[in-house]
Design a protein around this motif. Structure first.
Motif, PDB file in Angstrom:
ATOM      1  N   ALA A 173      45.818  33.994  39.993  1.00  0.00           N
ATOM      2  CA  ALA A 173      46.033  32.693  39.349  1.00  0.00           C
ATOM      3  C   ALA A 173      45.374  31.572  40.146  1.00  0.00           C
ATOM      4  N   LEU A 174      45.486  31.622  41.461  1.00  0.00           N
ATOM      5  CA  LEU A 174      44.865  30.587  42.290  1.00  0.00           C
ATOM      6  C   LEU A 174      43.346  30.634  42.180  1.00  0.00           C
ATOM      7  N   THR A 208      49.544  36.114  42.118  1.00  0.00           N
ATOM      8  CA  THR A 208      49.432  34.759  42.665  1.00  0.00           C
ATOM      9  C   THR A 208      47.994  34.473  43.092  1.00  0.00           C
ATOM     10  N   ALA A 209      47.382  35.431  43.789  1.00  0.00           N
ATOM     11  CA  ALA A 209      45.997  35.259  44.236  1.00  0.00           C
ATOM     12  C   ALA A 209      45.065  35.121  43.033  1.00  0.00           C
ATOM     13  N   ALA A 251      53.215  40.853  42.957  1.00  0.00           N
ATOM     14  CA  ALA A 251      53.414  39.406  42.856  1.00  0.00           C
ATOM     15  C   ALA A 251      52.343  38.660  43.657  1.00  0.00           C
ATOM     16  N   ALA A 252      51.997  39.191  44.828  1.00  0.00           N
ATOM     17  CA  ALA A 252      50.951  38.564  45.641  1.00  0.00           C
ATOM     18  C   ALA A 252      49.596  38.652  44.944  1.00  0.00           C
TER      19      ALA A 252
END
Length: 99
Positions: A36-37, A33-34, A29-30
């Protein structure tokens, strides 16, 4: 209420947080998220670069484009107002309506 307190107590436990951070689903998940950012940041930079290129183009290019957009928008709005269906006479309500 009891469940909320239990979750709060668990999440304030450093050992539990450490074990969760080492688990595969949390790490994945991390990573997502990274990713996508980073993609959003790169796309934003690319869009800003393209806007700067348009603005730095031939003198007045951006102004001409804005004027052309305004003229087209105004023409389409007027045409839409002319072509809209009219209500039959006597069906108006409100001030100035035929009684």
């Amino acid at each position: 209420m009891v469940l909320r307190r239990l979750l709060a107590a668990l999440l304030h436990s450093p050992q539990l947080v450490e074990r969760l951070s080492e688990s595969r689903p949390i790490r994945r998940a991390a990573q997502l998220t990274a990713f996508a950012l980073l993609q959003a940041q790169l796309r934003g930079q690319d869009a800003a670069r393209r806007l700067r290129a348009i603005a730095a183009g031939p003198t007045g290019s951006l102004g001409r484009r804005a004027a052309r957009f305004r003229d087209t928008f105004t023409q389409e709005l007027r045409r839409g107002l002319r072509e809209r269906p009219r209500p039959p006479p006597g069906s108006q309500k409100g001030p100035g309506a035929n009684s």
